[in-house]
Design a protein around this motif. Structure first.
Motif, PDB file in Angstrom:
ATOM      1  N   ARG A 101      -0.823  -2.319   4.794  1.00 16.22           N
ATOM      2  CA  ARG A 101      -0.194  -1.600   3.680  1.00 16.22           C
ATOM      3  C   ARG A 101       0.655  -2.534   2.807  1.00 16.22           C
ATOM      4  O   ARG A 101       1.678  -2.141   2.259  1.00 16.22           O
ATOM      5  CB  ARG A 101       0.670  -0.434   4.196  1.00 16.22           C
ATOM      6  CG  ARG A 101      -0.126   0.626   4.961  1.00 16.22           C
ATOM      7  CD  ARG A 101      -1.041   1.363   4.000  1.00 16.22           C
ATOM      8  NE  ARG A 101      -1.627   2.556   4.582  1.00 16.22           N
ATOM      9  CZ  ARG A 101      -2.814   2.606   5.157  1.00 16.22           C
ATOM     10  NH1 ARG A 101      -3.554   1.501   5.232  1.00 16.22           N
ATOM     11  NH2 ARG A 101      -3.283   3.745   5.642  1.00 16.22           N
ATOM     12  N   LEU A 138     -10.984   2.040   2.999  1.00 11.31           N
ATOM     13  CA  LEU A 138      -9.935   3.047   3.068  1.00 11.31           C
ATOM     14  C   LEU A 138     -10.504   4.444   2.840  1.00 11.31           C
ATOM     15  O   LEU A 138     -10.069   5.410   3.460  1.00 11.31           O
ATOM     16  CB  LEU A 138      -8.856   2.753   2.018  1.00 11.31           C
ATOM     17  CG  LEU A 138      -7.918   1.581   2.321  1.00 11.31           C
ATOM     18  CD1 LEU A 138      -6.963   1.380   1.163  1.00 11.31           C
ATOM     19  CD2 LEU A 138      -7.134   1.835   3.596  1.00 11.31           C
ATOM     20  N   GLN A 141     -12.062   5.596   5.981  1.00  4.22           N
ATOM     21  CA  GLN A 141     -11.005   5.964   6.924  1.00  4.22           C
ATOM     22  C   GLN A 141     -10.437   7.346   6.597  1.00  4.22           C
ATOM     23  O   GLN A 141     -10.235   8.172   7.491  1.00  4.22           O
ATOM     24  CB  GLN A 141      -9.893   4.914   6.872  1.00  4.22           C
ATOM     25  CG  GLN A 141      -8.718   5.210   7.805  1.00  4.22           C
ATOM     26  CD  GLN A 141      -7.604   4.171   7.673  1.00  4.22           C
ATOM     27  OE1 GLN A 141      -7.812   3.097   7.127  1.00  4.22           O
ATOM     28  NE2 GLN A 141      -6.428   4.519   8.167  1.00  4.22           N
ATOM     29  N   ALA A 142     -10.232   7.609   5.314  1.00  3.52           N
ATOM     30  CA  ALA A 142      -9.672   8.904   4.897  1.00  3.52           C
ATOM     31  C   ALA A 142     -10.645  10.046   5.217  1.00  3.52           C
ATOM     32  O   ALA A 142     -10.232  11.116   5.675  1.00  3.52           O
ATOM     33  CB  ALA A 142      -9.366   8.885   3.407  1.00  3.52           C
ATOM     34  N   THR A 157      -3.525   8.003   3.311  1.00  2.00           N
ATOM     35  CA  THR A 157      -4.468   6.899   3.110  1.00  2.00           C
ATOM     36  C   THR A 157      -5.000   6.896   1.681  1.00  2.00           C
ATOM     37  O   THR A 157      -5.101   5.843   1.033  1.00  2.00           O
ATOM     38  CB  THR A 157      -5.639   7.023   4.103  1.00  2.00           C
ATOM     39  OG1 THR A 157      -5.131   6.974   5.434  1.00  2.00           O
ATOM     40  CG2 THR A 157      -6.646   5.899   3.912  1.00  2.00           C
ATOM     41  N   TRP A 160      -2.467   5.712  -0.843  1.00  2.42           N
ATOM     42  CA  TRP A 160      -2.363   4.252  -0.833  1.00  2.42           C
ATOM     43  C   TRP A 160      -3.538   3.636  -1.601  1.00  2.42           C
ATOM     44  O   TRP A 160      -3.370   2.732  -2.426  1.00  2.42           O
ATOM     45  CB  TRP A 160      -2.339   3.755   0.611  1.00  2.42           C
ATOM     46  CG  TRP A 160      -2.521   2.272   0.728  1.00  2.42           C
ATOM     47  CD1 TRP A 160      -3.613   1.616   1.152  1.00  2.42           C
ATOM     48  CD2 TRP A 160      -1.557   1.281   0.378  1.00  2.42           C
ATOM     49  NE1 TRP A 160      -3.406   0.265   1.092  1.00  2.42           N
ATOM     50  CE2 TRP A 160      -2.148   0.032   0.617  1.00  2.42           C
ATOM     51  CE3 TRP A 160      -0.250   1.328  -0.126  1.00  2.42           C
ATOM     52  CZ2 TRP A 160      -1.493  -1.162   0.376  1.00  2.42           C
ATOM     53  CZ3 TRP A 160       0.409   0.136  -0.359  1.00  2.42           C
ATOM     54  CH2 TRP A 160      -0.216  -1.086  -0.107  1.00  2.42           C
TER      55      TRP A 160
END
Length: 452
Positions: A101, A138, A141-142, A157, A160
């Motif tokens: 992050r 990402l 992942q989300a 997520t 970000w």
């Protein structure tokens, strides 16, 4: 000397001193990745790019996820005129910075990639593919977090990701769906509108727009959106199934069944399609078909290793089997008797007395079954006594009483039925001393008797 002293020397530009100190420490701590990375930084400051490359690579052998070492390697390779290797190094650095992050350093690495790509023969396509890679990680992942029900984690997520790439249409459409689950419909509609504006021809985003409308109970809008998707891409089972759900919600079961059939025509092993068709069959009362579809879905879930879904479906199957058995038991106890004709608006049915058929008026108001003298003669019934009976007009009359050995109506029967013998009537009446065992339902073509 301490590692902190070495870092202070690097910050104040005392690079040669820092290198000497690092070499001393590395004699006893050669497996310390951060020391090799610090040496790479010092060597870069002294423009010793070959040695810096070696130091960074040594750090990465010890710790492959060390983002700063990937970045140092990228800087060294850039200076050595190896842009493709440098891009690969910066890409790894950005990936690990994203995991941490660390937005600032990740953006710095992506900017370095852009600058390097601008010097190559095919900058646009290669640069875009390299820069998009970390956001896609990402996004994946989300989606995984959302599928597991971790909607708030997925939202974090995606926030970000969008802070890093604000105009990422796929991230916006995914966040719209997540916002619905997080009870933020206004944010959801705003995100989806922006995603559609950025990528109006992306059918995946349009399908997600339909999902959002479905979740917001805008079933008409959802049907229109899924229809538009299917017009351009008719071999999309998910769009068929989602449209089927919308049709189901507004009571269009036939249209929903057609969509499920189309989904299975594209993908004959679609677990969700069999499960939804089972639900539709259950809705229409076709329990046997519902069980059959749920069984197919359960089999597929087991093949796919989805034990939770398999167990849920097994419970549904057992529940439906119990309901079906109850219905079958009730049906076995229900007597269906066709109506032959009407007498003054009252149904006339065929009753079997002692093996002989007779037309009888179904009279739920008569306390005792009545037969005519002609019927008594045919059945050889000898009167066994006299009784008094109240007529519909209030008169009290005396009549002979007899007993019929066997009475059968449909598939139900009883024995020793007490009857009155009327010398004046020309039709028999089936009364309450037979019917009181049943609840009676009269339809247009038949009567139904339900065992009490």
């Amino acid at each position: 000397m301490t590692y902190q002293q070495i870092l202070n020397n690097l910050k104040t530009g005392q690079l040669e001193t820092a290198i000497a100190q690092l070499d001393t420490l590395l004699q006893t701590q050669a497996n310390h990745a951060e020391l090799w990375q610090a040496k790479a930084v010092a060597l870069l400051g002294l423009h010793r790019y070959g040695l810096a490359t070696s130091a960074a690579e040594q750090a990465l052998q010890l710790k492959p996820t060390l983002a700063s070492a990937h970045r140092s390697l990228g800087r060294a390779l850039t200076e050595l005129g190896q842009p493709y290797r440098a891009i690969a190094a910066y890409k790894q650095a950005a990936r690990y910075y994203l995991d941490q992050r660390n937005k600032h350093n990740a953006q710095d690495c992506l900017l370095s990639i852009k600058q390097l790509q601008s010097t190559l023969e095919r900058p646009a396509r290669t640069a875009q593919s390299e820069i998009i890679a970390p956001p896609v990680d990402l996004l994946t992942q989300a989606k995984a977090q959302s599928n597991q029900g971790q909607h708030h984690a997925a939202s974090e997520t995606l926030n970000w990701l969008l802070a890093l790439t604000p105009n990422h249409p796929q991230a916006l459409s995914q966040r719209a769906l997540v916002n619905i689950h997080c009870h933020a419909p206004q944010l959801a509609t705003s995100d989806m509108a922006q995603a559609v504006a950025l990528a109006p021809n992306d059918l995946n985003i349009r399908q997600q727009q339909g999902e959002m409308q479905l979740l917001l109970r805008d079933f008409g809008g959802a049907i229109a959106t899924f229809t538009a998707v299917l017009q351009q891409q008719p071999d999309t089972p998910t769009a068929y199934l989602l449209r089927a759900q919308a049709h189901e919600q507004i009571g269009q079961v036939e249209a929903a069944c057609e969509d499920v059939a189309n989904a299975l025509a594209v993908d004959g092993q679609n677990l969700k399609a069999y499960r939804l068709r089972g639900k539709l069959c259950e809705t229409t009362g076709e329990l046997k078909d519902a069980i059959s579809n749920y069984r197919k879905a359960a089999s597929l879930s087991l093949e796919q290793g989805d034990w939770v879904t398999h167990q849920t479906l097994q419970h549904q199957i057992q529940s439906l089997k119990s309901q079906l058995q109850t219905q079958q038991d009730a049906a076995a106890q229900t007597v269906h008797v066709p109506i032959k004709h009407l007498s003054g608006g009252t149904p006339v049915v065929e009753v079997i007395f002692n093996g002989l058929p007779f037309d009888m008026v179904l009279d739920t108001g008569a306390s005792t079954t009545q037969i005519t003298t002609r019927m008594a003669d045919l059945l050889n019934i000898a009167p066994t006594g006299q009784g008094y009976f109240c007529m519909a007009d209030g008169r009290i009359v005396q009549r002979s009483i007899g007993h019929i050995h066997s009475v059968k109506l449909g598939h139900t029967q009883m024995s020793q039925l007490r009857v009155s013998i009327s010398p004046t009537s020309d039709e028999g009446l089936l009364g309450q001393n037979f019917l009181w065992h049943y609840d009676v339902k009269i339809s247009r073509t038949e009567i139904e008797l339900y065992q009490r």
